[in-house]
Design a protein around this motif. Structure first.
Motif, PDB file in Angstrom:
ATOM      1  N   LEU A   1      -3.290   2.812   7.869  1.00 51.82           N
ATOM      2  CA  LEU A   1      -2.448   3.754   7.117  1.00 51.82           C
ATOM      3  C   LEU A   1      -3.242   4.973   6.640  1.00 51.82           C
ATOM      4  O   LEU A   1      -2.697   5.866   6.003  1.00 51.82           O
ATOM      5  CB  LEU A   1      -1.834   3.053   5.892  1.00 51.82           C
ATOM      6  CG  LEU A   1      -0.900   1.866   6.159  1.00 51.82           C
ATOM      7  CD1 LEU A   1      -0.486   1.206   4.859  1.00 51.82           C
ATOM      8  CD2 LEU A   1       0.337   2.340   6.921  1.00 51.82           C
ATOM      9  N   GLU A   2      -4.548   4.966   6.914  1.00 53.62           N
ATOM     10  CA  GLU A   2      -5.456   6.022   6.438  1.00 53.62           C
ATOM     11  C   GLU A   2      -5.361   6.194   4.931  1.00 53.62           C
ATOM     12  O   GLU A   2      -5.268   7.302   4.406  1.00 53.62           O
ATOM     13  CB  GLU A   2      -5.164   7.343   7.161  1.00 53.62           C
ATOM     14  CG  GLU A   2      -5.485   7.242   8.644  1.00 53.62           C
ATOM     15  CD  GLU A   2      -5.275   8.549   9.396  1.00 53.62           C
ATOM     16  OE1 GLU A   2      -5.064   9.578   8.727  1.00 53.62           O
ATOM     17  OE2 GLU A   2      -5.353   8.530  10.638  1.00 53.62           O
ATOM     18  N   LYS A   3      -5.365   5.050   4.232  1.00 45.72           N
ATOM     19  CA  LYS A   3      -5.338   5.075   2.768  1.00 45.72           C
ATOM     20  C   LYS A   3      -6.573   4.333   2.267  1.00 45.72           C
ATOM     21  O   LYS A   3      -7.071   3.419   2.927  1.00 45.72           O
ATOM     22  CB  LYS A   3      -4.106   4.336   2.241  1.00 45.72           C
ATOM     23  CG  LYS A   3      -2.800   4.911   2.714  1.00 45.72           C
ATOM     24  CD  LYS A   3      -2.077   5.590   1.585  1.00 45.72           C
ATOM     25  CE  LYS A   3      -0.677   5.894   2.024  1.00 45.72           C
ATOM     26  NZ  LYS A   3      -0.023   6.952   1.412  1.00 45.72           N
ATOM     27  N   ARG A   4      -7.021   4.754   1.094  1.00 50.46           N
ATOM     28  CA  ARG A   4      -8.170   4.069   0.507  1.00 50.46           C
ATOM     29  C   ARG A   4      -7.663   2.992  -0.450  1.00 50.46           C
ATOM     30  O   ARG A   4      -6.934   3.274  -1.389  1.00 50.46           O
ATOM     31  CB  ARG A   4      -9.037   5.070  -0.255  1.00 50.46           C
ATOM     32  CG  ARG A   4     -10.320   4.485  -0.786  1.00 50.46           C
ATOM     33  CD  ARG A   4     -11.187   5.560  -1.394  1.00 50.46           C
ATOM     34  NE  ARG A   4     -11.516   6.585  -0.415  1.00 50.46           N
ATOM     35  CZ  ARG A   4     -12.414   6.435   0.553  1.00 50.46           C
ATOM     36  NH1 ARG A   4     -13.083   5.305   0.652  1.00 50.46           N
ATOM     37  NH2 ARG A   4     -12.651   7.408   1.400  1.00 50.46           N
ATOM     38  N   VAL A   5      -8.032   1.751  -0.177  1.00 50.62           N
ATOM     39  CA  VAL A   5      -7.659   0.650  -1.066  1.00 50.62           C
ATOM     40  C   VAL A   5      -8.937  -0.099  -1.427  1.00 50.62           C
ATOM     41  O   VAL A   5      -9.670  -0.545  -0.545  1.00 50.62           O
ATOM     42  CB  VAL A   5      -6.658  -0.308  -0.379  1.00 50.62           C
ATOM     43  CG1 VAL A   5      -6.340  -1.492  -1.289  1.00 50.62           C
ATOM     44  CG2 VAL A   5      -5.387   0.429   0.000  1.00 50.62           C
ATOM     45  N   ALA A   6      -9.221  -0.201  -2.714  1.00 50.69           N
ATOM     46  CA  ALA A   6     -10.408  -0.934  -3.132  1.00 50.69           C
ATOM     47  C   ALA A   6     -10.053  -2.409  -3.281  1.00 50.69           C
ATOM     48  O   ALA A   6      -8.890  -2.759  -3.467  1.00 50.69           O
ATOM     49  CB  ALA A   6     -10.926  -0.377  -4.454  1.00 50.69           C
ATOM     50  N   ILE A   7     -11.071  -3.265  -3.191  1.00 50.15           N
ATOM     51  CA  ILE A   7     -10.829  -4.699  -3.352  1.00 50.15           C
ATOM     52  C   ILE A   7     -11.584  -5.212  -4.582  1.00 50.15           C
ATOM     53  O   ILE A   7     -12.791  -4.990  -4.733  1.00 50.15           O
ATOM     54  CB  ILE A   7     -11.246  -5.477  -2.086  1.00 50.15           C
ATOM     55  CG1 ILE A   7     -10.375  -5.007  -0.905  1.00 50.15           C
ATOM     56  CG2 ILE A   7     -11.094  -6.984  -2.305  1.00 50.15           C
ATOM     57  CD1 ILE A   7     -10.665  -5.703   0.410  1.00 50.15           C
TER      58      ILE A   7
ATOM     59  N   ILE B   1       0.852  -1.202   0.000  1.00 50.77           N
ATOM     60  CA  ILE B   1       0.000   0.000   0.000  1.00 50.77           C
ATOM     61  C   ILE B   1       0.885   1.250   0.000  1.00 50.77           C
ATOM     62  O   ILE B   1       0.669   2.176  -0.777  1.00 50.77           O
ATOM     63  CB  ILE B   1      -0.964   0.009   1.216  1.00 50.77           C
ATOM     64  CG1 ILE B   1      -1.944  -1.172   1.132  1.00 50.77           C
ATOM     65  CG2 ILE B   1      -1.730   1.335   1.290  1.00 50.77           C
ATOM     66  CD1 ILE B   1      -2.861  -1.322   2.341  1.00 50.77           C
ATOM     67  N   LYS B   2       1.912   1.225   0.840  1.00 51.04           N
ATOM     68  CA  LYS B   2       2.824   2.381   0.898  1.00 51.04           C
ATOM     69  C   LYS B   2       3.531   2.593  -0.432  1.00 51.04           C
ATOM     70  O   LYS B   2       3.839   3.720  -0.809  1.00 51.04           O
ATOM     71  CB  LYS B   2       3.853   2.187   2.015  1.00 51.04           C
ATOM     72  CG  LYS B   2       3.293   2.452   3.405  1.00 51.04           C
ATOM     73  CD  LYS B   2       4.387   2.285   4.441  1.00 51.04           C
ATOM     74  CE  LYS B   2       3.906   2.654   5.843  1.00 51.04           C
ATOM     75  NZ  LYS B   2       4.791   2.069   6.863  1.00 51.04           N
ATOM     76  N   ALA B   3       3.792   1.490  -1.151  1.00 51.32           N
ATOM     77  CA  ALA B   3       4.487   1.592  -2.442  1.00 51.32           C
ATOM     78  C   ALA B   3       3.564   2.104  -3.546  1.00 51.32           C
ATOM     79  O   ALA B   3       4.027   2.479  -4.617  1.00 51.32           O
ATOM     80  CB  ALA B   3       5.069   0.241  -2.824  1.00 51.32           C
ATOM     81  N   GLY B   4       2.249   2.096  -3.293  1.00 50.72           N
ATOM     82  CA  GLY B   4       1.348   2.683  -4.284  1.00 50.72           C
ATOM     83  C   GLY B   4       0.245   1.783  -4.812  1.00 50.72           C
ATOM     84  O   GLY B   4      -0.400   2.116  -5.808  1.00 50.72           O
ATOM     85  N   MET B   5      -0.021   0.654  -4.158  1.00 49.02           N
ATOM     86  CA  MET B   5      -1.141  -0.192  -4.589  1.00 49.02           C
ATOM     87  C   MET B   5      -2.466   0.491  -4.239  1.00 49.02           C
ATOM     88  O   MET B   5      -2.682   0.846  -3.098  1.00 49.02           O
ATOM     89  CB  MET B   5      -1.052  -1.553  -3.880  1.00 49.02           C
ATOM     90  CG  MET B   5      -2.296  -2.405  -4.027  1.00 49.02           C
ATOM     91  SD  MET B   5      -2.151  -4.035  -3.260  1.00 49.02           S
ATOM     92  CE  MET B   5      -2.460  -3.632  -1.540  1.00 49.02           C
ATOM     93  N   SER B   6      -3.338   0.702  -5.219  1.00 45.53           N
ATOM     94  CA  SER B   6      -4.651   1.289  -4.892  1.00 45.53           C
ATOM     95  C   SER B   6      -5.764   0.267  -4.898  1.00 45.53           C
ATOM     96  O   SER B   6      -6.839   0.524  -4.364  1.00 45.53           O
ATOM     97  CB  SER B   6      -5.084   2.405  -5.835  1.00 45.53           C
ATOM     98  OG  SER B   6      -4.128   2.819  -6.665  1.00 45.53           O
TER      99      SER B   6
ATOM    100  N   LYS C   1      -8.065  -3.693   7.223  1.00 48.16           N
ATOM    101  CA  LYS C   1      -7.454  -3.234   8.487  1.00 48.16           C
ATOM    102  C   LYS C   1      -6.196  -2.427   8.228  1.00 48.16           C
ATOM    103  O   LYS C   1      -5.965  -1.395   8.844  1.00 48.16           O
ATOM    104  CB  LYS C   1      -7.112  -4.445   9.363  1.00 48.16           C
ATOM    105  CG  LYS C   1      -8.303  -4.965  10.138  1.00 48.16           C
ATOM    106  CD  LYS C   1      -7.840  -5.612  11.443  1.00 48.16           C
ATOM    107  CE  LYS C   1      -9.016  -5.983  12.321  1.00 48.16           C
ATOM    108  NZ  LYS C   1      -9.045  -7.415  12.637  1.00 48.16           N
ATOM    109  N   THR C   2      -5.362  -2.945   7.304  1.00 46.74           N
ATOM    110  CA  THR C   2      -4.093  -2.277   7.029  1.00 46.74           C
ATOM    111  C   THR C   2      -4.328  -0.915   6.385  1.00 46.74           C
ATOM    112  O   THR C   2      -3.686   0.074   6.744  1.00 46.74           O
ATOM    113  CB  THR C   2      -3.223  -3.164   6.116  1.00 46.74           C
ATOM    114  OG1 THR C   2      -3.233  -4.493   6.626  1.00 46.74           O
ATOM    115  CG2 THR C   2      -1.797  -2.674   6.068  1.00 46.74           C
ATOM    116  N   ALA C   3      -5.265  -0.858   5.448  1.00 44.39           N
ATOM    117  CA  ALA C   3      -5.559   0.407   4.772  1.00 44.39           C
ATOM    118  C   ALA C   3      -6.063   1.424   5.806  1.00 44.39           C
ATOM    119  O   ALA C   3      -5.678   2.593   5.790  1.00 44.39           O
ATOM    120  CB  ALA C   3      -6.579   0.192   3.667  1.00 44.39           C
ATOM    121  N   GLU C   4      -6.918   0.961   6.701  1.00 46.62           N
ATOM    122  CA  GLU C   4      -7.478   1.844   7.720  1.00 46.62           C
ATOM    123  C   GLU C   4      -6.374   2.407   8.612  1.00 46.62           C
ATOM    124  O   GLU C   4      -6.312   3.607   8.875  1.00 46.62           O
ATOM    125  CB  GLU C   4      -8.476   1.055   8.566  1.00 46.62           C
ATOM    126  CG  GLU C   4      -9.487   1.912   9.284  1.00 46.62           C
ATOM    127  CD  GLU C   4     -10.535   1.035   9.949  1.00 46.62           C
ATOM    128  OE1 GLU C   4     -10.779   1.245  11.144  1.00 46.62           O
ATOM    129  OE2 GLU C   4     -11.071   0.129   9.270  1.00 46.62           O
TER     130      GLU C   4
END
Ligand SMILES: Nc1ncnc2c1ncn2[C@@H]1O[C@H](COP(=O)(O)OP(=O)(O)OP(=O)(O)O)[C@@H](O)[C@H]1O
Ligand SMILES: CC(=O)C(=O)O
Ligand SMILES: [K+]
Ligand SMILES: [Mg+2]
Length: 475
Positions: A61-67, A28-33, A56-59
């Motif tokens: 890191l406060e990043k939005r990751v779609a599945i 996620i930190k590397a840029g996976m959306s 959980k991980t996205a939350e």
């Protein structure tokens, strides 16, 4: 906060090599959306855990990751092979059978009951994305006797393609419908429909989702000739498109892929539907730290073609360097995007101008957005949105500025993870311009006197679509 350094969306498949908190966090930190779960492999329990891990991980890191859940579809596969792999020698005989056996040099199980009915003497069968070629010598009940034309090492569960067969079977299987229910129950954002042949396959799934009160973004995977032939209709009803080059490259002459990719991306851009370019983009990184020059160029060219997203499969699912691969993709994207502006605007404008003139108000506004960006320095494009359409209409021009989308619908926000250069924020119900400005100032994204462009539907509170564009300095 800081916005990502690249605007192309990166989709990475989560598998045994990446299904842990630490790796997902780094990806996620590397840029996976978007995290892709391939339902062709693994168990539902595993996938449920992966979904939870990603959320959980996205939350955290406060990043939005779609599945994205990728359905198995009618892909035929080889079953379990003794020791997990077998070497098929050119000229040797091998029996493909639907009997329940463990595979070896002489006999290979096929996980598809109707398989013997789909082939006849003389047909060509490909295994493992076309690397192995067989010819049918005889069909006997559940057994299909073949001779190996091109040999190679075959692993368990690899795909089978019969390009000649006009498969008289439903593209969406009962198992797919079960997985769609699982996807709804587990809060997956998007599903990838494998092997769609016609618009009816997409419509069937959409009405099933509606019946189940679900909300899934439906991505039609283009991976067989029928889907290419019926592309315009499929594009019209799907929410997004994936150019699934793995199967497409076996089902069609492989040399047609590059031009096909460009044509499909162009059409998807014109329709303002997100398009994903998938498969083998950095495949050598499955085992090596450094990709091939041709792969790096492939990723860059897909971006220049106008793709919204680029996808990783085995690279991150079973590869040795899942994090490094995402990092590499992000580096290529960031560097390439710097050069795309001049190619993007004028080209898409010319295509649009060649279409029949009748259009919508929204469309006219989004074209004016692009004109404005050319005329003055604008820091951000702010787009409050109910459905995600306005940011997508702007995104297809691939502007240099970030499109900040604001919606009170969490799903709409997540689904914008597929669109180039769009960063979405989930808002309280009935938010207004003041809330938007307060938010971006609060996050440190904008400061007083920054020039921004805002699209909106006026009068506020009425359910009009976007019909207004305003350029102003942040107060
Ligand atoms: N969850 C997983 N568990 C085990 N292996 C996986 C998983 N996901 C992917 N793989 C491996 O990575 C390879 C490439 O991944 P990919 O997602 O492209 O699947 P695929 O089998 O080629 O099929 P599809 O056409 O359904 O995408 C697979 O062939 C499989 O060996
Ligand atoms: C992704 C996929 O299904 C393919 O490339 O075939
Ligand atoms: K799949
Ligand atoms: Mg496929």
């Amino acid at each position: 906060m800081e916005l990502p350094a690249h605007k192309t969306k990166i989709i990475a498949t989560i598998g045994p090599a990446s299904r842990d908190k630490d790796t997902i966090e780094k990806m996620i930190k590397a840029g996976m959306s978007v995290a892709r779960i391939n339902f062709s492999h693994g168990t539902l329990e595993e996938h449920a855990k992966t979904i939870e891990l990603v959320r959980k991980t996205a939350e955290k890191l406060e990043k939005r990751v779609a599945i994205l859940g990728d359905l198995p579809g009618v892909k035929m596969r080889v079953g379990k092979i003794k020791g997990d792999s077998v070497k098929l020698q050119k000229g040797s005989k091998v029996v493909l059978t639907t009997r329940d056996v463990e595979g070896d040099e002489t006999t290979l199980p096929v996980e598809f009951e109707d398989f013997p009915k789909l082939v006849s003497k003389g047909d060509v069968i490909y295994l493992s994305d076309g690397y192995i070629m067989l010819r049918v010598e005889e069909v006997r009940g559940k057994d299909v006797e073949c001779v190996v034309v091109h040999g190679g090492t075959l692993f368990s569960h690899k795909g089978i393609n019969i390009p000649k067969a006009n498969l008289p079977i439903e593209a969406i299987t009962p198992r797919d419908f079960e997985i769609i229910e699982f996807a709804i129950e587990n809060g997956i954002d998007a599903i990838g429909l494998s092997f769609v042949g016609s618009v009816y396959d997409v419509l069937k799934v959409k009405s099933f989702i509606e019946k189940k009160n679900g909300d899934l973004f439906v991505i039609a995977k283009i991976e067989r000739p029928d889907a290419v032939r019926n592309f315009d209709e499929i594009l019209n009803v799907a929410d997004g498109i994936m150019i699934a080059r793995g199967d497409l490259g076996v089902e069609m002459p492989i040399e047609k892929l590059p031009i096909m990719q460009k044509q499909l991306i162009k059409k998807a851009n014109l329709a303002a539907k997100p398009v994903i370019t998938a498969t083998q983009m950095l495949v050598s990184m499955t085992t090596e730290r450094i990709p091939k020059r041709a792969e790096v160029t492939d990723v860059a060219n897909a971006i220049l073609d106008g793709t919204d997203a680029v996808m990783l499969s085995e690279e991150t699912a079973i590869g040795k360097y899942p994090v490094e691969t995402v990092e590499m993709m992000a580096r290529i994207a960031r560097t390439t995007e710097e050069y795309r502006e001049s190619m993007g605007y004028s080209r898409l404008r010319a295509w649009l101008d060649s279409l029949p003139k009748r259009s919508t108000i929204k469309e006219a506004i989004t074209r004016s957005v692009i004109d404005s960006l050319c005329a003055i320095d604008i820091k951000y494009i702010l787009t409050p949105t109910r459905t995600g359409l306005t940011p997508r209409l702007i995104s297809r021009f691939k502007p240099k500025q970030w499109i900040l989308a604001f919606s009170s619908n969490e799903k709409v926000c997540n689904n914008l993870a597929f669109s180039y250069g769009v960063y979405s924020f989930c808002m309280e119900e009935n938010f207004d311009e003041k809330d938007i400005i307060m938010l971006i100032k609060g996050l440190g994204l904008a400061k007083e006197d920054d020039t921004v462009l805002l699209t909106e539907g006026k009068p506020i509170g009425k359910t009009t679509g976007t019909n207004t564009l305003r350029i102003f300095q942040i107060p």
